[in-house]
Design a protein around this motif. Structure first.
Motif, PDB file in Angstrom:
ATOM      1  N   VAL A  23       0.873  -1.179   0.000  1.00  0.00           N
ATOM      2  CA  VAL A  23       0.000   0.000   0.000  1.00  0.00           C
ATOM      3  C   VAL A  23       0.907   1.225   0.000  1.00  0.00           C
ATOM      4  N   VAL A  24       0.866   2.006  -1.071  1.00  0.00           N
ATOM      5  CA  VAL A  24       1.732   3.187  -1.135  1.00  0.00           C
ATOM      6  C   VAL A  24       0.931   4.438  -0.753  1.00  0.00           C
ATOM      7  N   ILE A  25       1.509   5.217   0.147  1.00  0.00           N
ATOM      8  CA  ILE A  25       0.864   6.445   0.655  1.00  0.00           C
ATOM      9  C   ILE A  25       1.744   7.653   0.371  1.00  0.00           C
ATOM     10  N   ASP A  26       1.158   8.684  -0.228  1.00  0.00           N
ATOM     11  CA  ASP A  26       1.811   9.999  -0.293  1.00  0.00           C
ATOM     12  C   ASP A  26       0.705  11.042  -0.148  1.00  0.00           C
ATOM     13  N   LYS A  43      -8.968   7.080 -17.043  1.00  0.00           N
ATOM     14  CA  LYS A  43      -8.905   5.638 -17.359  1.00  0.00           C
ATOM     15  C   LYS A  43      -7.804   4.945 -16.587  1.00  0.00           C
ATOM     16  N   ALA A  44      -6.659   5.652 -16.468  1.00  0.00           N
ATOM     17  CA  ALA A  44      -5.482   5.029 -15.859  1.00  0.00           C
ATOM     18  C   ALA A  44      -4.511   6.110 -15.422  1.00  0.00           C
ATOM     19  N   VAL A  45      -3.630   5.742 -14.469  1.00  0.00           N
ATOM     20  CA  VAL A  45      -2.545   6.626 -14.041  1.00  0.00           C
ATOM     21  C   VAL A  45      -1.236   5.858 -14.204  1.00  0.00           C
ATOM     22  N   ILE A  46      -0.310   6.448 -14.945  1.00  0.00           N
ATOM     23  CA  ILE A  46       0.987   5.791 -15.144  1.00  0.00           C
ATOM     24  C   ILE A  46       2.060   6.608 -14.417  1.00  0.00           C
ATOM     25  N   PRO A  47       2.671   6.035 -13.356  1.00  0.00           N
ATOM     26  CA  PRO A  47       3.704   6.772 -12.630  1.00  0.00           C
ATOM     27  C   PRO A  47       5.057   6.606 -13.316  1.00  0.00           C
ATOM     28  N   ILE A 109       6.041   4.226  -5.686  1.00  0.00           N
ATOM     29  CA  ILE A 109       5.293   3.246  -6.488  1.00  0.00           C
ATOM     30  C   ILE A 109       6.248   2.498  -7.424  1.00  0.00           C
ATOM     31  N   ASN A 110       7.092   3.242  -8.129  1.00  0.00           N
ATOM     32  CA  ASN A 110       8.012   2.580  -9.066  1.00  0.00           C
ATOM     33  C   ASN A 110       8.984   1.633  -8.353  1.00  0.00           C
ATOM     34  N   ASN A 111       9.345   1.942  -7.119  1.00  0.00           N
ATOM     35  CA  ASN A 111      10.223   1.038  -6.351  1.00  0.00           C
ATOM     36  C   ASN A 111       9.475  -0.188  -5.821  1.00  0.00           C
ATOM     37  N   SER A 112       8.148  -0.193  -5.933  1.00  0.00           N
ATOM     38  CA  SER A 112       7.325  -1.276  -5.353  1.00  0.00           C
ATOM     39  C   SER A 112       6.627  -2.141  -6.400  1.00  0.00           C
ATOM     40  N   LEU A 113       6.923  -1.921  -7.676  1.00  0.00           N
ATOM     41  CA  LEU A 113       6.121  -2.542  -8.747  1.00  0.00           C
ATOM     42  C   LEU A 113       6.201  -4.058  -8.788  1.00  0.00           C
ATOM     43  N   THR A 114       7.237  -4.644  -8.184  1.00  0.00           N
ATOM     44  CA  THR A 114       7.358  -6.110  -8.220  1.00  0.00           C
ATOM     45  C   THR A 114       6.611  -6.794  -7.077  1.00  0.00           C
ATOM     46  N   ALA A 115       5.865  -6.029  -6.301  1.00  0.00           N
ATOM     47  CA  ALA A 115       5.051  -6.620  -5.220  1.00  0.00           C
ATOM     48  C   ALA A 115       4.027  -7.587  -5.794  1.00  0.00           C
ATOM     49  N   GLN A 116       3.517  -8.478  -4.948  1.00  0.00           N
ATOM     50  CA  GLN A 116       2.467  -9.397  -5.402  1.00  0.00           C
ATOM     51  C   GLN A 116       1.246  -8.611  -5.868  1.00  0.00           C
ATOM     52  N   GLU A 117       0.886  -7.599  -5.093  1.00  0.00           N
ATOM     53  CA  GLU A 117      -0.149  -6.655  -5.549  1.00  0.00           C
ATOM     54  C   GLU A 117       0.145  -5.295  -4.938  1.00  0.00           C
ATOM     55  N   LEU A 118      -0.284  -4.251  -5.617  1.00  0.00           N
ATOM     56  CA  LEU A 118       0.049  -2.898  -5.190  1.00  0.00           C
ATOM     57  C   LEU A 118      -1.173  -2.005  -5.323  1.00  0.00           C
ATOM     58  N   ILE A 119      -1.523  -1.353  -4.220  1.00  0.00           N
ATOM     59  CA  ILE A 119      -2.603  -0.367  -4.266  1.00  0.00           C
ATOM     60  C   ILE A 119      -2.101   0.959  -3.707  1.00  0.00           C
ATOM     61  N   ILE A 226      -9.991   2.856  -5.237  1.00  0.00           N
ATOM     62  CA  ILE A 226      -8.665   2.337  -4.904  1.00  0.00           C
ATOM     63  C   ILE A 226      -7.874   2.158  -6.195  1.00  0.00           C
ATOM     64  N   PRO A 227      -6.843   2.953  -6.407  1.00  0.00           N
ATOM     65  CA  PRO A 227      -5.961   2.697  -7.550  1.00  0.00           C
ATOM     66  C   PRO A 227      -5.191   1.390  -7.318  1.00  0.00           C
ATOM     67  N   VAL A 228      -5.238   0.493  -8.292  1.00  0.00           N
ATOM     68  CA  VAL A 228      -4.542  -0.798  -8.171  1.00  0.00           C
ATOM     69  C   VAL A 228      -3.677  -0.984  -9.418  1.00  0.00           C
ATOM     70  N   TRP A 229      -2.483  -1.518  -9.233  1.00  0.00           N
ATOM     71  CA  TRP A 229      -1.539  -1.724 -10.328  1.00  0.00           C
ATOM     72  C   TRP A 229      -1.945  -2.952 -11.128  1.00  0.00           C
ATOM     73  N   ASN A 230      -2.149  -2.788 -12.444  1.00  0.00           N
ATOM     74  CA  ASN A 230      -2.577  -3.927 -13.270  1.00  0.00           C
ATOM     75  C   ASN A 230      -1.439  -4.489 -14.121  1.00  0.00           C
ATOM     76  N   GLY A 231      -0.225  -4.081 -13.807  1.00  0.00           N
ATOM     77  CA  GLY A 231       0.943  -4.562 -14.554  1.00  0.00           C
ATOM     78  C   GLY A 231       1.465  -3.511 -15.516  1.00  0.00           C
ATOM     79  N   GLN A 232       0.607  -2.554 -15.858  1.00  0.00           N
ATOM     80  CA  GLN A 232       1.010  -1.500 -16.794  1.00  0.00           C
ATOM     81  C   GLN A 232       0.658  -0.103 -16.290  1.00  0.00           C
ATOM     82  N   ALA A 233      -0.384  -0.036 -15.471  1.00  0.00           N
ATOM     83  CA  ALA A 233      -0.846   1.275 -14.990  1.00  0.00           C
ATOM     84  C   ALA A 233      -1.666   1.071 -13.720  1.00  0.00           C
ATOM     85  N   LEU A 234      -1.917   2.166 -13.022  1.00  0.00           N
ATOM     86  CA  LEU A 234      -2.864   2.141 -11.916  1.00  0.00           C
ATOM     87  C   LEU A 234      -4.261   2.379 -12.487  1.00  0.00           C
ATOM     88  N   VAL A 235      -5.168   1.477 -12.178  1.00  0.00           N
ATOM     89  CA  VAL A 235      -6.550   1.625 -12.631  1.00  0.00           C
ATOM     90  C   VAL A 235      -7.456   1.503 -11.409  1.00  0.00           C
TER      91      VAL A 235
END
Lengths: 238, 238
Positions: A23-26, A43-47, A109-119, A226-235
């Motif tokens: 869970v990333v907080i800023d 539609k999506a947020v790309i960090p 977020i970019n440092n956490s992208l390999t997590a099992q899931e990221l919100i 809840i923005p969730v990482w779908n492998g390419q973007a936060l949706v």
């Protein structure tokens, strides 16, 4: 459920997040912006990490892309938006893809992208985030911090999430650091403003005149998005 | 006075401490041992990194040297003492030089030796430490932590020092992290045991049976002794 909290974007990496729900907080202000933009129909947020990457991505993806973010808390020249969540209204973001780069939040977020899931979380969606987390086993809350330093507002938001999970009856096993953020939130929740307004980053933004943003970012659970990482973007999580 | 707090021994280095007054805390138990040993008449305490270094130093310095410390909270084979402050009584330490190696506290001290000045604190000498700090300008409180992780007991002790300095009328300028430890202490000081007994390291020591040590290490300001680095060893501040 096991919960740890990481104090800054700089302290998170693929080893830390492996196999975890992250869970990333800023709170001030990147994750508040992302939640708001998706809630208002983006539609999506790309960090991305740098303004140059953002410009490059806009070239590739075409005209439905908007660029947002900040450096030193100020808008980036050539971008469509700064980092003020209140400017991401439905009439301008609906149907668009937002490419964002900020000093702390997009880095975390970019440092956490390999997590099992990221919100993505902030005060404004904390109830929804707790709901999402309720059946998870191994959670890491990543506070983005500010330029490598711990920030009170992210820590208090992490503490609020842990407090609410426990209050909802979850058996939560905390590290000392997670426990400290929970205890800090719990002991100040009836007058959160008194502590949160002492933070360095809060005062930088206040001096720059972003008072409406500050009021908005400390509202609790006004959004279910809840923005969730779908492998390419936060949706937006369905 | 400016105050920052560092969360673990691993996060401190010569760049962090340059030109600063550094206060190293390892409540459970290294700094509690050092204060106790000097109070009970030990001439000096020399922190070293490994048991081998300790044995080597004993060879060089001769028979008035005692070896103390721990690994995994247990005494080191061949050492005179473990890491239990209550065993460092006047009848055994008076006039002796104590060479110590511990997992966290002696590491934090060795990583801070290039500071402008370095003292050692724990709950048991916190009033004296505040007195010492009252005319300083730039202070870093180094919490030793436990194996690279934040520990509640060191953070609460750091918070107590900052709280007491402010209560004594000092104008203290805190980083967010320092402010958080102060707020955590302040909001739990009337029932400190409730929070501090939740800490991981506290529970490890309790399970190992060190209950008397735990009670002793959480007593506040029972000693006026301040270990101060003289360039070669920690000696009692006069």
């Amino acid at each position: 459920m096991q919960i740890d909290v990481v104090a800054t974007a700089q302290l998170v990496n693929s080893e830390v997040v492996e196999g975890k729900t992250v869970v990333v907080i800023d709170v001030l202000r990147a994750t508040s912006v992302m939640i708001t933009a998706l809630q208002n129909g983006a539609k999506a947020v790309i960090p991305v990490t740098t303004p140059d990457e953002a410009f490059e991505m806009k070239k590739q993806l075409g005209r439905d892309v908007l660029l947002g973010g900040e450096r030193m808390a100020e808008p980036i020249p050539g971008f469509d938006f700064g980092n003020s969540p209140l400017s991401y209204t439905a009439d301008v973001v609906s149907g668009k893809t937002l490419v964002m780069t900020t000093t702390n939040g997009t880095l975390a977020i970019n440092n956490s992208l390999t997590a099992q899931e990221l919100i993505v979380a902030s005060f404004i969606n904390s109830d929804a985030v707790c709901q999402f987390l309720s059946n998870k086993e191994d959670v890491i809350i990543v506070c983005s911090g500010n330029n490598g330093l711990y920030t009170l507002e992210d820590a208090l938001c992490a503490g609020q999430i842990i407090y609410q999970l426990q209050k909802a009856g979850m058996a939560v096993q905390c590290t000392d650091f997670a426990l400290a953020q929970k205890a800090l939130y719990e002991s100040h929740r009836d007058n959160l403003g008194q502590l949160s307004t002492s933070g360095y980053h809060y005062n930088v933004l206040q001096q720059k005149g972003y008072v409406d943003d500050l009021a908005y970012c400390f509202e609790t659970s006004i959004s279910k998005t809840i923005p969730v990482w779908n492998g390419q973007a936060l949706v937006s999580y369905k």
